[in-house]
Design a protein around this motif. Sequence first.
Motif, mmCIF file in Angstrom:
data_model
loop_
_atom_site.group_PDB
_atom_site.id
_atom_site.type_symbol
_atom_site.label_atom_id
_atom_site.label_comp_id
_atom_site.label_asym_id
_atom_site.label_seq_id
_atom_site.Cartn_x
_atom_site.Cartn_y
_atom_site.Cartn_z
ATOM 1 N N LYS A 43 88.885 74.553 -42.979
ATOM 2 C CA LYS A 43 87.765 74.948 -43.852
ATOM 3 C C LYS A 43 87.382 73.779 -44.744
ATOM 4 N N LEU A 44 88.414 73.071 -45.260
ATOM 5 C CA LEU A 44 88.149 71.941 -46.156
ATOM 6 C C LEU A 44 87.287 70.889 -45.453
ATOM 7 N N PHE A 45 87.618 70.625 -44.180
ATOM 8 C CA PHE A 45 86.847 69.619 -43.447
ATOM 9 C C PHE A 45 85.392 70.047 -43.304
ATOM 10 N N VAL A 82 71.947 55.659 -53.404
ATOM 11 C CA VAL A 82 71.725 57.120 -53.408
ATOM 12 C C VAL A 82 72.964 57.813 -53.967
ATOM 13 N N LEU A 83 74.125 57.383 -53.501
ATOM 14 C CA LEU A 83 75.365 58.038 -53.947
ATOM 15 C C LEU A 83 75.695 57.711 -55.402
ATOM 16 N N ARG A 84 75.220 56.565 -55.881
ATOM 17 C CA ARG A 84 75.425 56.263 -57.311
ATOM 18 C C ARG A 84 74.577 57.218 -58.147
ATOM 19 N N SER A 87 75.546 61.479 -56.748
ATOM 20 C CA SER A 87 76.846 61.708 -56.089
ATOM 21 C C SER A 87 76.969 63.178 -55.733
ATOM 22 N N SER A 88 77.272 63.455 -54.472
ATOM 23 C CA SER A 88 77.470 64.850 -54.062
ATOM 24 C C SER A 88 78.582 65.490 -54.856
ATOM 25 N N ALA A 89 79.718 64.772 -54.906
ATOM 26 C CA ALA A 89 80.880 65.297 -55.631
ATOM 27 C C ALA A 89 80.817 64.738 -57.050
ATOM 28 N N ILE A 90 80.593 65.617 -58.000
ATOM 29 C CA ILE A 90 80.414 65.145 -59.368
ATOM 30 C C ILE A 90 81.753 65.025 -60.078
ATOM 31 N N LEU A 91 82.546 66.073 -59.968
ATOM 32 C CA LEU A 91 83.821 66.077 -60.683
ATOM 33 C C LEU A 91 84.968 65.700 -59.760
ATOM 34 N N LEU A 92 85.715 64.691 -60.177
ATOM 35 C CA LEU A 92 86.925 64.339 -59.438
ATOM 36 C C LEU A 92 88.096 64.841 -60.247
ATOM 37 N N ARG A 93 88.987 65.531 -59.591
ATOM 38 C CA ARG A 93 90.133 66.093 -60.314
ATOM 39 C C ARG A 93 91.415 65.710 -59.610
ATOM 40 N N TRP A 94 92.330 65.194 -60.384
ATOM 41 C CA TRP A 94 93.639 64.867 -59.820
ATOM 42 C C TRP A 94 94.717 65.431 -60.729
ATOM 43 N N VAL A 95 95.765 65.994 -60.143
ATOM 44 C CA VAL A 95 96.907 66.485 -60.929
ATOM 45 C C VAL A 95 98.043 65.483 -60.782
ATOM 46 N N PRO A 160 94.910 57.047 -53.201
ATOM 47 C CA PRO A 160 95.462 57.542 -51.929
ATOM 48 C C PRO A 160 94.722 58.754 -51.371
ATOM 49 N N ARG A 161 94.032 59.528 -52.234
ATOM 50 C CA ARG A 161 93.331 60.713 -51.726
ATOM 51 C C ARG A 161 91.828 60.481 -51.604
ATOM 52 N N ILE A 162 91.442 59.223 -51.454
ATOM 53 C CA ILE A 162 90.013 58.927 -51.265
ATOM 54 C C ILE A 162 89.505 59.710 -50.040
ATOM 55 N N CYS A 163 88.222 60.045 -50.044
ATOM 56 C CA CYS A 163 87.653 60.856 -48.965
ATOM 57 C C CYS A 163 88.054 60.320 -47.585
ATOM 58 N N ILE A 164 88.647 61.186 -46.814
ATOM 59 C CA ILE A 164 89.113 60.766 -45.481
ATOM 60 C C ILE A 164 87.928 60.646 -44.513
ATOM 61 N N GLY A 165 86.805 61.275 -44.869
ATOM 62 C CA GLY A 165 85.657 61.279 -43.963
ATOM 63 C C GLY A 165 84.612 60.219 -44.307
ATOM 64 N N LYS A 166 84.949 59.310 -45.228
ATOM 65 C CA LYS A 166 83.975 58.337 -45.761
ATOM 66 C C LYS A 166 83.229 57.572 -44.648
ATOM 67 N N PHE A 168 83.139 58.094 -41.469
ATOM 68 C CA PHE A 168 82.472 59.025 -40.553
ATOM 69 C C PHE A 168 81.150 59.498 -41.148
ATOM 70 N N ALA A 169 81.180 59.819 -42.462
ATOM 71 C CA ALA A 169 79.974 60.324 -43.122
ATOM 72 C C ALA A 169 78.854 59.286 -43.068
ATOM 73 N N ILE A 170 79.198 58.028 -43.351
ATOM 74 C CA ILE A 170 78.170 56.978 -43.359
ATOM 75 C C ILE A 170 77.603 56.794 -41.945
ATOM 76 N N LEU A 171 78.484 56.794 -40.973
ATOM 77 C CA LEU A 171 78.041 56.628 -39.582
ATOM 78 C C LEU A 171 77.118 57.775 -39.168
ATOM 79 N N GLU A 172 77.549 58.990 -39.501
ATOM 80 C CA GLU A 172 76.791 60.190 -39.153
ATOM 81 C C GLU A 172 75.411 60.163 -39.812
ATOM 82 N N ALA A 173 75.400 59.787 -41.105
ATOM 83 C CA ALA A 173 74.134 59.779 -41.846
ATOM 84 C C ALA A 173 73.212 58.681 -41.318
HETATM 85 C C1 HEM Z 1 78.477 61.614 -48.165
HETATM 86 C C2 HEM Z 1 79.469 62.346 -47.723
HETATM 87 C C3 HEM Z 1 80.765 62.602 -48.447
HETATM 88 C C4 HEM Z 1 81.068 62.464 -49.776
HETATM 89 C C5 HEM Z 1 80.167 61.980 -50.914
HETATM 90 C C6 HEM Z 1 82.460 62.859 -49.936
HETATM 91 C C7 HEM Z 1 83.151 62.837 -51.144
HETATM 92 C C8 HEM Z 1 84.496 63.162 -51.283
HETATM 93 C C9 HEM Z 1 85.243 63.081 -52.525
HETATM 94 C C10 HEM Z 1 84.682 62.631 -53.858
HETATM 95 C C11 HEM Z 1 86.513 63.474 -52.260
HETATM 96 C C12 HEM Z 1 87.668 63.576 -53.280
HETATM 97 C C13 HEM Z 1 88.458 62.277 -53.274
HETATM 98 C C14 HEM Z 1 89.429 62.155 -54.408
HETATM 99 O O1 HEM Z 1 89.915 63.166 -54.940
HETATM 100 O O2 HEM Z 1 89.728 60.995 -54.824
HETATM 101 C C15 HEM Z 1 86.585 63.818 -50.854
HETATM 102 C C16 HEM Z 1 87.716 64.275 -50.209
HETATM 103 C C17 HEM Z 1 87.733 64.690 -48.895
HETATM 104 N N1 HEM Z 1 86.711 64.580 -47.974
HETATM 105 FE FE1 HEM Z 1 84.878 63.813 -48.322
HETATM 106 N N2 HEM Z 1 82.948 63.246 -48.714
HETATM 107 C C18 HEM Z 1 81.954 63.101 -47.780
HETATM 108 C C19 HEM Z 1 82.036 63.357 -46.419
HETATM 109 C C20 HEM Z 1 83.137 63.863 -45.777
HETATM 110 C C21 HEM Z 1 83.228 64.153 -44.365
HETATM 111 C C22 HEM Z 1 82.110 63.908 -43.348
HETATM 112 C C23 HEM Z 1 84.466 64.699 -44.141
HETATM 113 C C24 HEM Z 1 85.103 65.200 -42.866
HETATM 114 C C25 HEM Z 1 84.652 64.999 -41.671
HETATM 115 C C26 HEM Z 1 85.158 64.736 -45.425
HETATM 116 C C27 HEM Z 1 86.442 65.213 -45.598
HETATM 117 C C28 HEM Z 1 87.141 65.125 -46.781
HETATM 118 C C29 HEM Z 1 88.518 65.613 -46.934
HETATM 119 C C30 HEM Z 1 89.368 66.300 -45.870
HETATM 120 C C31 HEM Z 1 88.888 65.321 -48.261
HETATM 121 C C32 HEM Z 1 90.244 65.589 -48.922
HETATM 122 C C33 HEM Z 1 91.107 64.349 -48.737
HETATM 123 C C34 HEM Z 1 92.484 64.468 -49.364
HETATM 124 O O3 HEM Z 1 92.677 65.270 -50.283
HETATM 125 O O4 HEM Z 1 93.374 63.710 -48.951
HETATM 126 N N3 HEM Z 1 84.325 64.217 -46.383
HETATM 127 N N4 HEM Z 1 85.338 63.606 -50.277
#
Ligand code: HEM
Length: 215
Positions: A43-45, A82-84, A87-95, A160-166, A168-173
């Motif tokens: 679901k998260l993905f 655009v992302l600056r 930003s889609s994700a406004i709040l970043l939260r880490w524990v 270490p928890r930077i977006c794993i889809g970064k 992929f997202a850029i390529l897709e877009a």
């Molecule tokens: C423009 C598109 C995207 C933006 C702006 C974005 C942004 C983010 C941000 C801000 C986080 C939190 C990172 C952190 O806490 O430091 C995150 C985590 C995550 N993103 Fe993305 N994301 C994008 C696309 C994607 C795509 C395409 C996928 C999957 C195919 C994806 C999967 C994930 C997953 C699974 C996490 C959690 C990673 C973890 O906790 O280790 N994201 N994303």
Amino acid sequence: MKDGETSYDDLLGILLDSNYKEIKECGNNNFGLSIDEVIEECKLFYFAGQETTGNMLVWTMILLDIDGLSHLKVINIIFNEVLRLYSSAILLRWVIHEETKLGNLTLPVGTLIQINALILHHDKDMWGEDVNEFKPDRFSEGVSRVTKGHAAFLPFGGGPRICIGKNFAILEAKMALAMILQHFSFELSPSYSHAPHAMPTLQPQFGAHLILHKL
Ligand code: HEM
């Protein structure tokens, strides 16, 4: 999977395979993910990948229409800008999981760190007087040049928890935008009303009224 019938070329297959191996290595079911956790990961993905990338594309089209496409050549710096701004994700939260020293602060276990990326991305001291303008060129020499090495640009989070889809997202877009640009020209409709709204990702509150013309 036990019968060797699973294909490992999709997310669920890869997750189950690595989970199965971990449980086997560690010898019991206390390790690895439970079925519920596997479901939550899937679901998260969908959530993390779908809405964020969609928003980035929508904001890109809105901004490109306002600015005109002709002199914007490099798509990476356009997406960064655009992302600056939006930003889609406004709040970043880490524990904090381990007592951590941060400058003069000692952060105990359980501390919730919350960073508002939007505020960071609109900080005049960091980005300059033109902070609110759409100027992809500010990224032309790379992110670290413009942020002077500070962690001031976090559209995909960081550490270490930077977006794993970064990537992929850029390529897709890029692929989606290339397809749109090949087939349509577009302009903002007079009915478009600029109202960025966090719900919880940053979206145009009243929609992106773009008029597309088939080429
Ligand atoms: C423009 C598109 C995207 C933006 C702006 C974005 C942004 C983010 C941000 C801000 C986080 C939190 C990172 C952190 O806490 O430091 C995150 C985590 C995550 N993103 Fe993305 N994301 C994008 C696309 C994607 C795509 C395409 C996928 C999957 C195919 C994806 C999967 C994930 C997953 C699974 C996490 C959690 C990673 C973890 O906790 O280790 N994201 N994303």
